[in-house]
Motif scaffolding. Structure first.
Motif, PDB file in Angstrom:
ATOM      1  N   ALA A 128       0.826  -1.209   0.000  1.00 28.58           N
ATOM      2  CA  ALA A 128       0.000   0.000   0.000  1.00 28.58           C
ATOM      3  C   ALA A 128       0.859   1.257   0.000  1.00 28.58           C
ATOM      4  CB  ALA A 128      -0.922  -0.005   1.218  1.00 28.58           C
ATOM      5  N   TRP A 129       1.935   1.277   0.769  1.00 31.44           N
ATOM      6  CA  TRP A 129       2.770   2.484   0.821  1.00 31.44           C
ATOM      7  C   TRP A 129       3.486   2.725  -0.503  1.00 31.44           C
ATOM      8  CZ3 TRP A 129       1.957   6.138   4.041  1.00 31.44           C
ATOM      9  CH2 TRP A 129       1.486   5.875   5.325  1.00 31.44           C
ATOM     10  N   ARG A 130       3.882   1.659  -1.192  1.00 33.02           N
ATOM     11  CA  ARG A 130       4.467   1.860  -2.524  1.00 33.02           C
ATOM     12  C   ARG A 130       3.410   2.371  -3.498  1.00 33.02           C
ATOM     13  NH1 ARG A 130       6.991  -3.151  -1.716  1.00 33.02           N
ATOM     14  NH2 ARG A 130       5.649  -4.100  -3.287  1.00 33.02           N
ATOM     15  N   GLY A 131       2.142   1.931  -3.297  1.00 35.54           N
ATOM     16  CA  GLY A 131       1.060   2.464  -4.113  1.00 35.54           C
ATOM     17  C   GLY A 131       0.856   3.953  -3.886  1.00 35.54           C
ATOM     18  N   VAL A 132       0.993   4.404  -2.620  1.00 39.20           N
ATOM     19  CA  VAL A 132       0.902   5.840  -2.320  1.00 39.20           C
ATOM     20  C   VAL A 132       1.991   6.604  -3.069  1.00 39.20           C
ATOM     21  CG1 VAL A 132       1.162   7.550  -0.482  1.00 39.20           C
ATOM     22  CG2 VAL A 132      -0.191   5.482  -0.074  1.00 39.20           C
ATOM     23  N   LEU A 133       3.229   6.095  -2.997  1.00 35.82           N
ATOM     24  CA  LEU A 133       4.328   6.748  -3.710  1.00 35.82           C
ATOM     25  C   LEU A 133       4.072   6.763  -5.210  1.00 35.82           C
ATOM     26  CD1 LEU A 133       7.155   8.002  -3.625  1.00 35.82           C
ATOM     27  CD2 LEU A 133       8.103   5.685  -3.733  1.00 35.82           C
ATOM     28  N   TYR A 134       3.507   5.691  -5.735  1.00 36.27           N
ATOM     29  CA  TYR A 134       3.198   5.606  -7.163  1.00 36.27           C
ATOM     30  C   TYR A 134       2.210   6.694  -7.572  1.00 36.27           C
ATOM     31  CZ  TYR A 134       1.485   3.531 -11.543  1.00 36.27           C
ATOM     32  OH  TYR A 134       1.113   3.325 -12.843  1.00 36.27           O
ATOM     33  N   ASP A 135       1.139   6.887  -6.783  1.00 31.04           N
ATOM     34  CA  ASP A 135       0.139   7.898  -7.137  1.00 31.04           C
ATOM     35  C   ASP A 135       0.684   9.309  -7.012  1.00 31.04           C
ATOM     36  OD1 ASP A 135      -1.891   6.201  -7.886  1.00 31.04           O
ATOM     37  OD2 ASP A 135      -2.701   5.998  -5.856  1.00 31.04           O
ATOM     38  N   VAL A 136       1.557   9.540  -6.034  1.00 33.85           N
ATOM     39  CA  VAL A 136       2.122  10.887  -5.879  1.00 33.85           C
ATOM     40  C   VAL A 136       3.047  11.227  -7.045  1.00 33.85           C
ATOM     41  CG1 VAL A 136       3.660  12.290  -4.446  1.00 33.85           C
ATOM     42  CG2 VAL A 136       1.900  10.873  -3.369  1.00 33.85           C
ATOM     43  N   ILE A 137       3.904  10.273  -7.423  1.00 32.59           N
ATOM     44  CA  ILE A 137       4.845  10.525  -8.518  1.00 32.59           C
ATOM     45  C   ILE A 137       4.117  10.626  -9.852  1.00 32.59           C
ATOM     46  CG2 ILE A 137       6.773   9.522  -9.816  1.00 32.59           C
ATOM     47  CD1 ILE A 137       7.780   8.305  -7.243  1.00 32.59           C
ATOM     48  N   ARG A 138       3.083   9.823 -10.028  1.00 30.51           N
ATOM     49  CA  ARG A 138       2.448   9.702 -11.329  1.00 30.51           C
ATOM     50  C   ARG A 138       1.562  10.889 -11.689  1.00 30.51           C
ATOM     51  NH1 ARG A 138      -1.680   6.455 -13.673  1.00 30.51           N
ATOM     52  NH2 ARG A 138      -2.562   6.267 -11.587  1.00 30.51           N
ATOM     53  N   PHE A 139       1.162  11.697 -10.699  1.00 31.20           N
ATOM     54  CA  PHE A 139       0.267  12.812 -11.037  1.00 31.20           C
ATOM     55  C   PHE A 139       0.935  13.812 -11.983  1.00 31.20           C
ATOM     56  CE2 PHE A 139      -1.513  17.052  -9.988  1.00 31.20           C
ATOM     57  CZ  PHE A 139      -2.759  16.869 -10.585  1.00 31.20           C
ATOM     58  N   PRO A 140       2.122  14.366 -11.657  1.00 31.17           N
ATOM     59  CA  PRO A 140       2.745  15.270 -12.642  1.00 31.17           C
ATOM     60  C   PRO A 140       3.136  14.551 -13.928  1.00 31.17           C
ATOM     61  CG  PRO A 140       4.227  14.834 -10.804  1.00 31.17           C
ATOM     62  CD  PRO A 140       2.906  14.288 -10.417  1.00 31.17           C
ATOM     63  N   TRP A 141       3.518  13.285 -13.821  1.00 31.41           N
ATOM     64  CA  TRP A 141       3.851  12.527 -15.025  1.00 31.41           C
ATOM     65  C   TRP A 141       2.601  12.315 -15.876  1.00 31.41           C
ATOM     66  CZ3 TRP A 141       7.474  11.205 -18.193  1.00 31.41           C
ATOM     67  CH2 TRP A 141       7.331  10.103 -19.036  1.00 31.41           C
ATOM     68  N   GLY A 142       1.439  12.074 -15.237  1.00 33.72           N
ATOM     69  CA  GLY A 142       0.200  11.909 -15.980  1.00 33.72           C
ATOM     70  C   GLY A 142      -0.192  13.169 -16.725  1.00 33.72           C
ATOM     71  N   VAL A 143       0.002  14.334 -16.092  1.00 29.99           N
ATOM     72  CA  VAL A 143      -0.289  15.608 -16.763  1.00 29.99           C
ATOM     73  C   VAL A 143       0.612  15.776 -17.988  1.00 29.99           C
ATOM     74  CG1 VAL A 143      -0.259  18.109 -16.501  1.00 29.99           C
ATOM     75  CG2 VAL A 143      -1.102  16.671 -14.625  1.00 29.99           C
ATOM     76  N   PHE A 144       1.894  15.457 -17.800  1.00 25.98           N
ATOM     77  CA  PHE A 144       2.863  15.607 -18.898  1.00 25.98           C
ATOM     78  C   PHE A 144       2.529  14.669 -20.056  1.00 25.98           C
ATOM     79  CE2 PHE A 144       6.785  14.009 -20.877  1.00 25.98           C
ATOM     80  CZ  PHE A 144       7.262  15.190 -21.440  1.00 25.98           C
ATOM     81  N   THR A 145       2.308  13.377 -19.772  1.00 20.49           N
ATOM     82  CA  THR A 145       2.053  12.418 -20.861  1.00 20.49           C
ATOM     83  C   THR A 145       0.746  12.722 -21.579  1.00 20.49           C
ATOM     84  OG1 THR A 145       1.033  10.896 -19.269  1.00 20.49           O
ATOM     85  CG2 THR A 145       3.375  10.584 -19.743  1.00 20.49           C
ATOM     86  N   PHE A 146      -0.281  13.153 -20.838  1.00 22.11           N
ATOM     87  CA  PHE A 146      -1.547  13.497 -21.478  1.00 22.11           C
ATOM     88  C   PHE A 146      -1.365  14.676 -22.428  1.00 22.11           C
ATOM     89  CE2 PHE A 146      -5.411  16.062 -21.651  1.00 22.11           C
ATOM     90  CZ  PHE A 146      -6.348  15.122 -22.054  1.00 22.11           C
ATOM     91  N   SER A 147      -0.655  15.688 -21.975  1.00 19.53           N
ATOM     92  CA  SER A 147      -0.465  16.884 -22.809  1.00 19.53           C
ATOM     93  C   SER A 147       0.345  16.572 -24.062  1.00 19.53           C
ATOM     94  CB  SER A 147       0.244  17.973 -21.991  1.00 19.53           C
ATOM     95  OG  SER A 147      -0.495  18.284 -20.824  1.00 19.53           O
ATOM     96  N   VAL A 148       1.446  15.843 -23.886  1.00 21.66           N
ATOM     97  CA  VAL A 148       2.300  15.528 -25.036  1.00 21.66           C
ATOM     98  C   VAL A 148       1.564  14.634 -26.023  1.00 21.66           C
ATOM     99  CG1 VAL A 148       4.407  14.324 -25.744  1.00 21.66           C
ATOM    100  CG2 VAL A 148       4.437  15.832 -23.747  1.00 21.66           C
ATOM    101  N   THR A 149       0.855  13.625 -25.528  1.00 25.55           N
ATOM    102  CA  THR A 149       0.170  12.682 -26.413  1.00 25.55           C
ATOM    103  C   THR A 149      -0.969  13.366 -27.174  1.00 25.55           C
ATOM    104  OG1 THR A 149       0.675  10.879 -24.883  1.00 25.55           O
ATOM    105  CG2 THR A 149      -1.029  10.467 -26.521  1.00 25.55           C
ATOM    106  N   LEU A 150      -1.758  14.173 -26.468  1.00 26.59           N
ATOM    107  CA  LEU A 150      -2.876  14.844 -27.122  1.00 26.59           C
ATOM    108  C   LEU A 150      -2.386  15.826 -28.171  1.00 26.59           C
ATOM    109  CD1 LEU A 150      -5.957  15.119 -27.143  1.00 26.59           C
ATOM    110  CD2 LEU A 150      -5.707  16.972 -25.455  1.00 26.59           C
ATOM    111  N   THR A 151      -1.335  16.561 -27.845  1.00 32.77           N
ATOM    112  CA  THR A 151      -0.790  17.517 -28.821  1.00 32.77           C
ATOM    113  C   THR A 151      -0.213  16.793 -30.030  1.00 32.77           C
ATOM    114  OG1 THR A 151      -0.265  19.047 -27.019  1.00 32.77           O
ATOM    115  CG2 THR A 151       0.864  19.389 -29.133  1.00 32.77           C
TER     116      THR A 151
END
Length: 410
Positions: A128-151
């Motif tokens: 569970a704690w590694r899952g917490v770290l995963y969600d925290v790290i992935r939020f800015p990465w998710g914004v970046f990948t969504f923007s780059v892919t959509l563009t």
């Protein structure tokens, strides 16, 4: 020589999964794998947003209220929910990126210790704690990948397959690192499950042995005794001499049946072990050995009943092997305590050559000791001497059994 044989099937299975999951090279024509990667990158933003909001609201609230009565239960429930989010993410990664991540073993929340034990297991759950770290790290990465892919879908579509593959590979590495179960924890769980099977099989074999000994030994003698007494009763008036002879024969059968029952009881748990401890019990076993045996027991106190019983039967079976197979002229048994371990050592000057797979029962002893976090080592070169050393975890008499925290390295 040690007791455990490592399991090697997982490595072969992993190699097969690697071959099956190999992805096609990206190209200008969008393949099905590329479209799946693009779909994964576009869904990164909503999924990462859900995970990040969950971490910030639920888990941070529970952590902030940890000083109150409801804070820790709320945090434990939040971590359990994080496990479920991790399960959904593993499903998405498997479906869109082709990464097969094993599911972690479920937490034994209803085990011994009640609700407090389950809450503590949830609070220290590494998955569970590694899952917490995963969600925290992935939020800015998710914004970046969504923007780059959509563009890139509208502007840079010729190079989008290569961009998608690179960003998807980062997601694959992140998922493998943070969503996979703990190798050490899973290894320990697999060992405990295997050991539980060994203990169950050993108990079933002991029950079958007791049933067979009763059926073929004492029970058969008691049946003959009943038949003999019945015949003696019929001849009591018409032929007193024959009846007396039958009663005399029945008396002998009673003595033999009692001796077999005593031997059977000694094989289950000898009374001398309960009453006087290892020193007297092992001396009694040594006196029945066909080889002169010197017994030395150096213990300040008696161990727990279960540990004492395992030690007794281990030495008893080793001395039986000395009598049957060693060809020795003398042997010795030493028992002592070293820290939190009960040490046993049986030495004989026989012909040597004893092995765990030699059919002398050593393999079964090794498996039984390994099942209780013990250690079993055989040193028996050809020509002798043979030294068998066994270790058992020490528990004081009357102390509750504790789960073992880990195995000693072999």
């Amino acid at each position: 020589m040690t007791a455990r044989t490592p399991v090697t099937g997982r490595a072969a299975a992993g190699a097969e999964d690697t071959d099956r999951d190999r992805l096609p090279k990206p190209g200008f024509a969008f393949s099905a794998a590329t479209w799946k990667e693009i779909a994964h990158l576009l869904t990164n933003l909503p999924m990462s947003t859900v995970g990040f909001v969950y971490v910030v609201t639920v888990l941070s609230t529970g952590a902030g209220m940890a000083v109150t009565v409801i804070g820790l239960p709320l945090l434990a429930a939040g971590l359990w929910g994080q496990r479920q989010l991790g399960r959904l993410e593993r499903l998405r990664v498997r479906a869109l990126l082709g990464v097969r991540i094993d599911e972690p073993s479920p937490l034994p929340l209803r085990g011994q210790g009640g609700g407090l034990s389950g809450m503590w297991l949830a609070l220290k759950d590494p998955v569970a704690w590694r899952g917490v770290l995963y969600d925290v790290i992935r939020f800015p990465w998710g914004v970046f990948t969504f923007s780059v892919t959509l563009t890139s879908l509208f502007v840079l579509w010729p190079v989008l397959p290569f961009l998608a593959r690179g960003m998807a590979n980062v997601d694959r590495a992140m998922a493998r690192a943070l969503l996979s179960p703990s190798d050490e924890l899973e290894r320990r769980i697999a060992e405990l499950e295997s050991d539980r099977g060994v203990v169950v099989d050993a108990a079933a074999a002991d029950l079958r042995r007791i049933e067979r000994d009763l059926h073929d030994g004492a029970q058969a003698r008691l049946v003959n005794l009943a038949m003999g007494l019945g015949l003696a009763k019929e001849k009591l008036l018409e032929d007193p001499d024959a009846a007396a002879a039958m009663v005399e024969e029945a008396h002998g059968e009673v003595k033999l049946a009692l001796q077999e029952l005593r031997d059977l009881a000694r094989g289950i748990h000898p009374a001398v072990l309960t009453d006087r401890g290892l020193d007297a019990a092992l001396s009694s076993v040594a006196s029945r050995c066909t080889v002169p045996v010197k017994v030395t027991v150096d213990l300040d106190s008696r161990p727990a009943e279960a540990v004492e019983g395992i030690a007794y039967f281990t030495v008893s079976e080793l001395l039986q092997n000395v009598s049957k197979h060693s060809g020795a002229s003398q042997a010795s048994v030493d028992v002592w305590r070293s820290g939190d371990r009960l040490m046993l050592q049986v030495v004989d000057d026989g012909v040597g050559g004893a092995r765990l797979d030699g059919g002398s029962g050593l393999r079964g002893l090794a498996e039984r000791l390994d099942a209780v976090d013990g250690l079993f080592v055989v040193d028996s070169p050809e020509g002798g001497p043979t030294t068998v050393t066994a270790e058992l975890p020490w528990r004081d008499r009357g102390a509750p059994a504790r789960r073992a925290g880990g195995r000693r390295r072999r």
